[in-house]
Write an enzyme that holds these catalytic residues in place. Structure first.
Site, PDB file in Angstrom:
ATOM      1  N   ARG A  33      82.719  61.343 -89.047  1.00 23.86           N
ATOM      2  CA  ARG A  33      82.922  60.110 -88.534  1.00 23.86           C
ATOM      3  C   ARG A  33      80.667  59.005 -88.465  1.00 23.86           C
ATOM      4  NH1 ARG A  33      81.637  59.963 -82.025  1.00 23.86           N
ATOM      5  NH2 ARG A  33      83.325  58.424 -81.597  1.00 23.86           N
ATOM      6  N   HIS A  44      81.523  55.265 -88.483  1.00 28.29           N
ATOM      7  CA  HIS A  44      80.179  54.600 -87.647  1.00 28.29           C
ATOM      8  C   HIS A  44      79.842  53.057 -88.625  1.00 28.29           C
ATOM      9  CE1 HIS A  44      82.285  55.996 -83.749  1.00 28.29           C
ATOM     10  NE2 HIS A  44      83.187  56.093 -84.550  1.00 28.29           N
ATOM     11  N   ASP A  45      79.515  54.337 -89.372  1.00 28.24           N
ATOM     12  CA  ASP A  45      77.984  53.253 -89.970  1.00 28.24           C
ATOM     13  C   ASP A  45      79.228  52.333 -90.633  1.00 28.24           C
ATOM     14  OD1 ASP A  45      75.550  52.787 -90.918  1.00 28.24           O
ATOM     15  OD2 ASP A  45      75.968  53.386 -92.878  1.00 28.24           O
ATOM     16  N   GLY A  77      77.349  46.170 -93.621  1.00 29.01           N
ATOM     17  CA  GLY A  77      78.770  47.411 -93.173  1.00 29.01           C
ATOM     18  C   GLY A  77      78.065  48.694 -93.363  1.00 29.01           C
ATOM     19  N   SER A 125      72.688  51.620 -90.699  1.00 33.99           N
ATOM     20  CA  SER A 125      71.696  50.657 -89.194  1.00 33.99           C
ATOM     21  C   SER A 125      71.966  52.036 -88.476  1.00 33.99           C
ATOM     22  CB  SER A 125      72.600  50.260 -89.104  1.00 33.99           C
ATOM     23  OG  SER A 125      74.025  49.847 -88.975  1.00 33.99           O
ATOM     24  N   ASN A 129      78.824  55.408 -79.834  1.00 30.38           N
ATOM     25  CA  ASN A 129      78.394  56.447 -80.254  1.00 30.38           C
ATOM     26  C   ASN A 129      77.027  57.817 -79.050  1.00 30.38           C
ATOM     27  OD1 ASN A 129      78.192  55.888 -82.798  1.00 30.38           O
ATOM     28  ND2 ASN A 129      76.967  53.801 -83.093  1.00 30.38           N
ATOM     29  N   HIS A 176      91.343  62.759 -87.351  1.00 30.20           N
ATOM     30  CA  HIS A 176      91.486  63.106 -86.545  1.00 30.20           C
ATOM     31  C   HIS A 176      92.120  64.842 -86.022  1.00 30.20           C
ATOM     32  CE1 HIS A 176      90.667  59.430 -84.277  1.00 30.20           C
ATOM     33  NE2 HIS A 176      89.968  59.930 -84.260  1.00 30.20           N
ATOM     34  N   ASP A 180      92.410  68.741 -82.582  1.00 29.14           N
ATOM     35  CA  ASP A 180      93.634  69.376 -83.393  1.00 29.14           C
ATOM     36  C   ASP A 180      94.054  71.215 -82.752  1.00 29.14           C
ATOM     37  OD1 ASP A 180      95.683  70.421 -85.054  1.00 29.14           O
ATOM     38  OD2 ASP A 180      94.802  70.356 -87.153  1.00 29.14           O
ATOM     39  N   THR A 236      94.912  73.748 -86.086  1.00 30.02           N
ATOM     40  CA  THR A 236      94.150  73.590 -87.873  1.00 30.02           C
ATOM     41  C   THR A 236      92.540  73.179 -87.226  1.00 30.02           C
ATOM     42  OG1 THR A 236      94.820  72.314 -88.671  1.00 30.02           O
ATOM     43  CG2 THR A 236      95.009  74.714 -88.813  1.00 30.02           C
ATOM     44  N   ASP A 259      93.178  68.945 -93.209  1.00 30.47           N
ATOM     45  CA  ASP A 259      94.922  69.184 -93.843  1.00 30.47           C
ATOM     46  C   ASP A 259      95.137  68.315 -92.990  1.00 30.47           C
ATOM     47  OD1 ASP A 259      94.831  69.826 -91.191  1.00 30.47           O
ATOM     48  OD2 ASP A 259      95.706  72.029 -91.419  1.00 30.47           O
TER      49      ASP A 259
HETATM   50  C1  HEM Z   1      91.538  54.225 -86.241  1.00 25.66           C
HETATM   51  C2  HEM Z   1      90.498  54.647 -84.870  1.00 25.66           C
HETATM   52  C3  HEM Z   1      90.205  55.375 -84.577  1.00 25.66           C
HETATM   53  C4  HEM Z   1      89.515  55.440 -83.607  1.00 25.66           C
HETATM   54  C5  HEM Z   1      89.975  54.543 -82.449  1.00 25.66           C
HETATM   55  C6  HEM Z   1      89.082  56.344 -83.202  1.00 25.66           C
HETATM   56  C7  HEM Z   1      88.398  57.317 -81.417  1.00 25.66           C
HETATM   57  C8  HEM Z   1      88.064  57.893 -81.545  1.00 25.66           C
HETATM   58  C9  HEM Z   1      87.278  59.144 -80.696  1.00 25.66           C
HETATM   59  C10 HEM Z   1      87.528  58.257 -79.361  1.00 25.66           C
HETATM   60  C11 HEM Z   1      86.257  60.529 -80.793  1.00 25.66           C
HETATM   61  C12 HEM Z   1      86.027  60.866 -80.077  1.00 25.66           C
HETATM   62  C13 HEM Z   1      85.083  60.392 -79.161  1.00 25.66           C
HETATM   63  C14 HEM Z   1      84.574  61.732 -78.173  1.00 25.66           C
HETATM   64  O1  HEM Z   1      85.007  61.242 -77.171  1.00 25.66           O
HETATM   65  O2  HEM Z   1      83.853  62.536 -78.578  1.00 25.66           O
HETATM   66  C15 HEM Z   1      86.632  60.228 -82.406  1.00 25.66           C
HETATM   67  C16 HEM Z   1      86.821  61.108 -82.802  1.00 25.66           C
HETATM   68  C17 HEM Z   1      86.460  61.537 -84.791  1.00 25.66           C
HETATM   69  N1  HEM Z   1      86.493  60.940 -85.142  1.00 25.66           N
HETATM   70 FE1  HEM Z   1      88.120  58.957 -84.874  1.00 25.66          FE
HETATM   71  N2  HEM Z   1      88.376  56.847 -84.156  1.00 25.66           N
HETATM   72  C18 HEM Z   1      89.124  56.081 -84.470  1.00 25.66           C
HETATM   73  C19 HEM Z   1      89.421  56.206 -86.413  1.00 25.66           C
HETATM   74  C20 HEM Z   1      88.321  57.111 -86.861  1.00 25.66           C
HETATM   75  C21 HEM Z   1      88.203  56.878 -88.543  1.00 25.66           C
HETATM   76  C22 HEM Z   1      88.656  56.479 -89.839  1.00 25.66           C
HETATM   77  C23 HEM Z   1      87.325  58.305 -88.964  1.00 25.66           C
HETATM   78  C24 HEM Z   1      86.969  58.630 -90.383  1.00 25.66           C
HETATM   79  C25 HEM Z   1      86.824  58.584 -91.386  1.00 25.66           C
HETATM   80  C26 HEM Z   1      87.642  59.253 -87.862  1.00 25.66           C
HETATM   81  C27 HEM Z   1      86.693  60.255 -87.832  1.00 25.66           C
HETATM   82  C28 HEM Z   1      86.435  61.276 -86.573  1.00 25.66           C
HETATM   83  C29 HEM Z   1      86.214  62.652 -86.294  1.00 25.66           C
HETATM   84  C30 HEM Z   1      85.722  63.080 -87.309  1.00 25.66           C
HETATM   85  C31 HEM Z   1      86.005  62.773 -85.147  1.00 25.66           C
HETATM   86  C32 HEM Z   1      85.425  63.838 -84.575  1.00 25.66           C
HETATM   87  C33 HEM Z   1      83.960  63.975 -84.679  1.00 25.66           C
HETATM   88  C34 HEM Z   1      83.010  65.338 -84.241  1.00 25.66           C
HETATM   89  O3  HEM Z   1      83.378  65.899 -83.518  1.00 25.66           O
HETATM   90  O4  HEM Z   1      81.766  65.190 -83.644  1.00 25.66           O
HETATM   91  N3  HEM Z   1      87.982  58.632 -87.075  1.00 25.66           N
HETATM   92  N4  HEM Z   1      87.379  59.236 -83.201  1.00 25.66           N
END
Ligand code: HEM
Ligand SMILES: *[C@@H]1O[C@H](CO)[C@@H](O)[C@H](O)[C@H]1NC(C)=O
Ligand SMILES: *[C@@H]1O[C@H](CO)[C@@H](O)[C@H](O)[C@H]1NC(C)=O
Length: 337
Positions: free
Chosen positions: A59, A63-64, A85, A89, A108, A209, A257, A260, A265
């Site tokens: 993530r 975000h970076d 991008g 930062s 963040n 996700h 998830d 798993t 996956d």
């Molecule tokens: C498509 C639009 C996306 C939205 C709206 C979104 C939104 C979110 C939100 C709200 C969370 C939970 C944050 C929290 O409340 O703790 C999350 C977690 C996460 N997102 Fe996304 N996300 C998006 C795309 C992505 C992308 C492109 C990636 C990576 C390439 C990504 C990877 C992750 C990961 C790995 C987590 C879990 C983080 C953790 O456990 O610390 N997400 N995302």
């Protein structure tokens, strides 16, 4: 004709001032041969202790890259070449001169994690080849390596290097560029298009996700009344794990998830199809026939998503990168030199 010439001249000047040519595979082969190996080891060790940190690192890479920040607020520069991008930062800590960096933006803080792993990798790199490896590259390599370990080595790709670190980090740019979980499909598509990513990238990268956790506040509007399109069984489970009105002081986290939780996956796509996903933005992938078809494909065809994910991560890691000019290689990832 004169206009064309003028445009050409200004392009050349712009390139000379802030040239933004490409990244290179094997960028550190000569500059710091063990660089990628060092990052992978540090990430592997951290994930063995806590797989959730691996989700945080993936993530962090996203975000970076999505948050643009100009190289310098005072540097006269126009066009996408001046934007940073993937420029580390997101790692900059608050200072008296810049009390509200990206890190403190709502998307963040407090959810983004893995900063200590980046620090550990950078410290190891500085011991071996001081001043050579940018924090921006460390962030992208770390995300790549987290994907490697969490996928059971299935997501395994080469990533070019050569990003430089930016010197600007603004909280207000996080909400402007990072899509919130309440976005519908057309808003998501627009957000990704702004960063040069297409609908396929959106569907493929959302598959992240399949790991990690979310705070209850990110989906609490989907588990109460009136019921949302979320699977009723999942909504009931989440109601037991979450307070009715989460706030900053009471906002637990749940796994994304349920099947798993620590495995990178294609389970995410099966969850989308069964409506067992947390966010409106996840469920939104079923709201057009084009994206729904992609979801079905990623869910059904073994190994296909992993390959697509690797390709999309390489593409994401090249958003608005700066490879020469006004960037720097930070000594400490939390502060500008
Ligand atoms: C498509 C639009 C996306 C939205 C709206 C979104 C939104 C979110 C939100 C709200 C969370 C939970 C944050 C929290 O409340 O703790 C999350 C977690 C996460 N997102 Fe996304 N996300 C998006 C795309 C992505 C992308 C492109 C990636 C990576 C390439 C990504 C990877 C992750 C990961 C790995 C987590 C879990 C983080 C953790 O456990 O610390 N997400 N995302
Ligand atoms: C964020 O604030 C800075 C300076 O305060 C400003 O230059 C910039 O345009 C703002 N960005 C957005 C997306 O509002
Ligand atoms: C998504 O939301 C925007 C803004 O609220 C709206 O204009 C648009 O029509 C919505 N799109 C869909 C597909 O629902």
């Amino acid at each position: 004709m004169a206009r064309v010439a003028a445009i050409l001249v200004s392009c050349v000047l712009l390139l000379a001032a802030t040239s933004c040519h490409g990244l290179k595979y094997g960028y550190y082969n000569r500059r710091c041969p063990p660089a990628e190996f060092i990052v992978r080891n540090v990430v592997g060790k951290a994930i063995r202790q806590n797989p959730g940190i691996g989700a945080g690192l993936i993530r962090l890479a996203f975000h970076d890259c999505f948050v643009q920040a100009r190289v310098s607020l005072h540097f006269p520069c126009h066009g996408t070449c001046c934007l940073h991008g993937c420029d580390a930062s997101v790692l900059l800590d608050p200072t008296p001169a810049n009390p509200r960096p990206e890190k403190l933006g709502p998307p963040n803080f407090p959810s983004l994690r893995g900063f200590e792993v980046i620090d550990a990798a950078k410290a190891a790199l500085e011991r071996v080849c001081p001043g050579k490896v940018s924090c921006a590259d460390v962030v992208q390599f770390a995300g790549r390596d987290a994907a490697f370990f969490l996928s059971g080595y299935k997501v395994n790709y080469a990533l070019p290097g050569g990003r430089l670190d930016g010197r600007v980090s603004l909280e207000n740019e996080t909400l402007a560029f990072l899509p919130p979980p309440s976005f519908n499909l057309s808003e998501l598509v627009d957000s990704f298009r702004t960063k040069g990513l297409d609908v396929d990238d959106l569907v493929v990268l959302s598959g992240s996700h399949t790991i990690g956790r979310s705070h209850c506040s990110s989906f609490s509007d989907r588990i109460g009344t009136p019921p949302s399109d979320m699977d009723a069984g999942l909504a009931a489970v989440l109601r037991r794990q979450c307070p009715a009105n989460p706030n900053f002081n009471n906002d637990p986290t749940v796994v994304q998830d349920i099947f798993t939780p620590n495995r990178l996956d294609n389970q995410y796509y099966k969850n989308v199809l069964r409506r067992k996903v947390l966010f409106k933005s996840d469920a939104a992938l079923l709201t057009s026939t084009e994206t729904a078809r992609k979801v079905v494909e990623n869910a059904a065809v073994r190994g296909r998503w992993e390959r697509k994910f690797a390709r999309a991560m390489v593409k994401m890691a090249a958003i608005e990168v700066k490879t020469a000019g006004n960037g720097e290689v930070r000594r400490n990832c939390r502060v500008v030199n």
